[in-house]
Design a protein around this motif. Structure first.
Motif, PDB file in Angstrom:
ATOM      1  N   ALA A 167       0.834  -1.207   0.000  1.00  0.00           N
ATOM      2  CA  ALA A 167       0.000   0.000   0.000  1.00  0.00           C
ATOM      3  C   ALA A 167       0.867   1.254   0.000  1.00  0.00           C
ATOM      4  N   GLN A 168       1.942   1.225   0.765  1.00  0.00           N
ATOM      5  CA  GLN A 168       2.841   2.376   0.815  1.00  0.00           C
ATOM      6  C   GLN A 168       3.429   2.657  -0.565  1.00  0.00           C
ATOM      7  N   ALA A 169       3.767   1.584  -1.299  1.00  0.00           N
ATOM      8  CA  ALA A 169       4.304   1.763  -2.648  1.00  0.00           C
ATOM      9  C   ALA A 169       3.291   2.449  -3.552  1.00  0.00           C
ATOM     10  N   VAL A 170       2.023   2.049  -3.460  1.00  0.00           N
ATOM     11  CA  VAL A 170       0.978   2.668  -4.279  1.00  0.00           C
ATOM     12  C   VAL A 170       0.803   4.135  -3.899  1.00  0.00           C
ATOM     13  N   ILE A 171       0.727   4.413  -2.605  1.00  0.00           N
ATOM     14  CA  ILE A 171       0.519   5.788  -2.135  1.00  0.00           C
ATOM     15  C   ILE A 171       1.653   6.700  -2.598  1.00  0.00           C
ATOM     16  N   HIS A 172       2.868   6.182  -2.565  1.00  0.00           N
ATOM     17  CA  HIS A 172       4.041   6.981  -2.951  1.00  0.00           C
ATOM     18  C   HIS A 172       4.379   6.848  -4.438  1.00  0.00           C
ATOM     19  N   LYS A 173       3.547   6.090  -5.166  1.00  0.00           N
ATOM     20  CA  LYS A 173       3.706   5.927  -6.620  1.00  0.00           C
ATOM     21  C   LYS A 173       5.099   5.416  -6.994  1.00  0.00           C
ATOM     22  N   ARG A 174       5.527   4.381  -6.280  1.00  0.00           N
ATOM     23  CA  ARG A 174       6.818   3.766  -6.583  1.00  0.00           C
ATOM     24  C   ARG A 174       6.634   2.265  -6.754  1.00  0.00           C
ATOM     25  N   ALA A 175       7.668   1.588  -7.188  1.00  0.00           N
ATOM     26  CA  ALA A 175       7.585   0.155  -7.460  1.00  0.00           C
ATOM     27  C   ALA A 175       7.302  -0.638  -6.186  1.00  0.00           C
ATOM     28  N   ILE A 176       6.500  -1.697  -6.334  1.00  0.00           N
ATOM     29  CA  ILE A 176       6.291  -2.647  -5.244  1.00  0.00           C
ATOM     30  C   ILE A 176       7.501  -3.565  -5.190  1.00  0.00           C
ATOM     31  N   GLU A 177       8.099  -3.690  -4.026  1.00  0.00           N
ATOM     32  CA  GLU A 177       9.271  -4.543  -3.856  1.00  0.00           C
ATOM     33  C   GLU A 177       8.883  -5.821  -3.122  1.00  0.00           C
ATOM     34  N   ILE A 178       9.183  -6.962  -3.709  1.00  0.00           N
ATOM     35  CA  ILE A 178       8.951  -8.261  -3.079  1.00  0.00           C
ATOM     36  C   ILE A 178      10.291  -8.773  -2.571  1.00  0.00           C
ATOM     37  N   LEU A 179      10.352  -9.082  -1.279  1.00  0.00           N
ATOM     38  CA  LEU A 179      11.616  -9.449  -0.645  1.00  0.00           C
ATOM     39  C   LEU A 179      11.728 -10.962  -0.434  1.00  0.00           C
ATOM     40  N   SER A 180      11.013 -11.718  -1.267  1.00  0.00           N
ATOM     41  CA  SER A 180      11.100 -13.171  -1.261  1.00  0.00           C
ATOM     42  C   SER A 180      10.963 -13.622  -2.717  1.00  0.00           C
ATOM     43  N   ASP A 181      10.763 -14.926  -2.920  1.00  0.00           N
ATOM     44  CA  ASP A 181      10.544 -15.378  -4.294  1.00  0.00           C
ATOM     45  C   ASP A 181       9.094 -15.198  -4.729  1.00  0.00           C
ATOM     46  N   GLY A 182       8.262 -14.672  -3.823  1.00  0.00           N
ATOM     47  CA  GLY A 182       6.872 -14.377  -4.156  1.00  0.00           C
ATOM     48  C   GLY A 182       5.938 -15.562  -4.069  1.00  0.00           C
ATOM     49  N   ARG A 183       6.442 -16.740  -3.664  1.00  0.00           N
ATOM     50  CA  ARG A 183       5.610 -17.939  -3.688  1.00  0.00           C
ATOM     51  C   ARG A 183       4.853 -18.239  -2.390  1.00  0.00           C
ATOM     52  N   PRO A 184       5.280 -17.755  -1.210  1.00  0.00           N
ATOM     53  CA  PRO A 184       4.491 -18.009   0.004  1.00  0.00           C
ATOM     54  C   PRO A 184       3.050 -17.540  -0.171  1.00  0.00           C
ATOM     55  N   THR A 185       2.114 -18.286   0.389  1.00  0.00           N
ATOM     56  CA  THR A 185       0.691 -17.975   0.206  1.00  0.00           C
ATOM     57  C   THR A 185       0.025 -17.653   1.542  1.00  0.00           C
ATOM     58  N   ARG A 186      -1.006 -16.824   1.454  1.00  0.00           N
ATOM     59  CA  ARG A 186      -1.780 -16.400   2.623  1.00  0.00           C
ATOM     60  C   ARG A 186      -3.237 -16.232   2.198  1.00  0.00           C
ATOM     61  N   THR A 187      -4.137 -16.281   3.168  1.00  0.00           N
ATOM     62  CA  THR A 187      -5.452 -15.687   2.991  1.00  0.00           C
ATOM     63  C   THR A 187      -5.435 -14.378   3.762  1.00  0.00           C
ATOM     64  N   PHE A 188      -6.187 -13.394   3.307  1.00  0.00           N
ATOM     65  CA  PHE A 188      -6.174 -12.067   3.916  1.00  0.00           C
ATOM     66  C   PHE A 188      -7.595 -11.684   4.319  1.00  0.00           C
ATOM     67  N   CYS A 189      -7.717 -11.178   5.547  1.00  0.00           N
ATOM     68  CA  CYS A 189      -9.029 -10.868   6.108  1.00  0.00           C
ATOM     69  C   CYS A 189      -9.180  -9.355   6.288  1.00  0.00           C
ATOM     70  N   TYR A 190     -10.159  -8.776   5.604  1.00  0.00           N
ATOM     71  CA  TYR A 190     -10.409  -7.338   5.703  1.00  0.00           C
ATOM     72  C   TYR A 190     -10.839  -6.976   7.122  1.00  0.00           C
ATOM     73  N   ILE A 191     -10.429  -5.815   7.564  1.00  0.00           N
ATOM     74  CA  ILE A 191     -10.563  -5.446   8.966  1.00  0.00           C
ATOM     75  C   ILE A 191     -12.009  -5.445   9.460  1.00  0.00           C
ATOM     76  N   ALA A 192     -12.968  -5.058   8.621  1.00  0.00           N
ATOM     77  CA  ALA A 192     -14.373  -5.048   9.056  1.00  0.00           C
ATOM     78  C   ALA A 192     -14.853  -6.458   9.383  1.00  0.00           C
ATOM     79  N   ASP A 193     -14.488  -7.421   8.548  1.00  0.00           N
ATOM     80  CA  ASP A 193     -14.829  -8.816   8.825  1.00  0.00           C
ATOM     81  C   ASP A 193     -14.126  -9.297  10.094  1.00  0.00           C
ATOM     82  N   ALA A 194     -12.862  -8.933  10.248  1.00  0.00           N
ATOM     83  CA  ALA A 194     -12.106  -9.368  11.415  1.00  0.00           C
ATOM     84  C   ALA A 194     -12.712  -8.813  12.701  1.00  0.00           C
ATOM     85  N   ILE A 195     -13.039  -7.534  12.725  1.00  0.00           N
ATOM     86  CA  ILE A 195     -13.591  -6.912  13.930  1.00  0.00           C
ATOM     87  C   ILE A 195     -14.931  -7.543  14.297  1.00  0.00           C
TER      88      ILE A 195
END
Length: 293
Positions: A167-195
């Motif tokens: 998100a910081q990369a988008v806000i600052h209009k710069r490249a997104i940097e991935i600091l791994s091989d990009g293969r680890p996986t996650r599910t992501f829970c939006y804060i309204a659902d989490a709360i």
């Protein structure tokens, strides 16, 4: 380390019934807080959750989750509270074996007791045991939640976890940097659902432990980055690149789980928990909030 989001400051200014107190859960006396004895519900969230930060303060992280938690439970063990919610973490599962993904609350974990992340993971595991035994000994209405990768408004772009970094990369209009091989996986829970899940757990009124997260498709880190790129272009007309970089922190990926995905059947059945916000919708909401703030 003390910082307060502006929206919390605004609450304290707009509502006379809302008060904000700086409190050291490790050292300070709970009895010194006005009306502490009359509390109906207590939430223990007093720990740094971002690995980049808690690894800088390993002893404080352990103390907040053990000594600090014990002080709170001791204070309320004989009081007629309605609920005490302790925030554990999906990190207590460590790096689950393939047959244990998605992961249920019954999985005992594959966790390193020594290493750069152990101060957080093992402190949370001990905290759960502490809560379990106090709940049994004093019939306390303690409920545990294990969050799975929350994101959304309220998450600082300087948090240093992946959703915030991208998100910081988008806000600052710069490249997104991935600091791994990009293969680890996650599910992501939006804060309204989490709360919604956390409030249901807070008012549950008895001991139990619940995974709180989104149980839809897993997304790799590279897939997540591509989602940010797509939303940046379609919603804000930003052209964002994706780059692979080496982390400057040599322990950045040590003991980092390869996959993380919850089974939330128990929360659905016992709490009527129903997360609904997909990653695509949630990311757009998060980025829109940040850009318009």
């Amino acid at each position: 380390m003390l910082s307060k989001p502006q929206w919390i400051e605004n609450l304290s200014q707009q509502y006379s019934s809302f008060s904000l107190i700086n409190f050291d859960v490790i050292k300070d006396n709970i009895a010194d807080i006005d009306e502490a004895e009359n509390a109906n519900y207590i939430i223990h969230m007093a720990s740094i959750a971002s690995p980049s930060f808690y690894r800088q303060f390993p002893l404080e992280t352990m103390e907040a989750n053990t000594t600090g938690l014990k002080k709170i439970i001791e204070f309320y063990k004989d009081k007629p509270i309605k609920g005490l919610l302790m925030f554990s973490t999906s990190e207590i599962y460590g790096d689950p074996t393939p047959e244990n993904i998605p992961t249920s609350e019954e999985y005992r974990g594959n966790v390193a007791s020594i290493g750069p992340r152990a101060c957080y993971d093992e402190a949370k595991r001990f905290a759960e045991t502490l809560c379990y035994n106090y709940a049994n000994a004093y019939n306390m209405p303690i409920t545990l939640v294990r969050p799975f990768n929350n994101y959304g408004p309220g998450m600082s772009i300087y948090d240093k976890r992946v959703p915030a970094d991208f998100a910081q990369a988008v806000i600052h209009k710069r490249a997104i940097e991935i600091l791994s091989d990009g293969r680890p996986t996650r599910t992501f829970c939006y804060i309204a659902d989490a709360i919604a899940g956390y409030l249901l757990a807070l008012t549950y009124g008895k001991f139990d432990v619940f995974n709180i997260g989104y149980d839809g498709n897993e997304h790799s880190i590279i897939e997540l980055a591509k989602q940010y790129v797509t939303i940046a272009k379609s919603c804000f007309n930003y052209d964002i690149e994706i780059k692979f970089e080496q982390p400057t922190d040599k322990e950045y990926l040590t003991d980092n789980p390869n996959r993380r995905c919850p089974i939330i059947r128990k929360a659905r059945e016992r709490l009527a928990y129903q997360p609904e916000i997909t990653l695509e919708v949630g990311l757009e909401k998060y980025l829109t909030f940040l850009i318009e703030a």
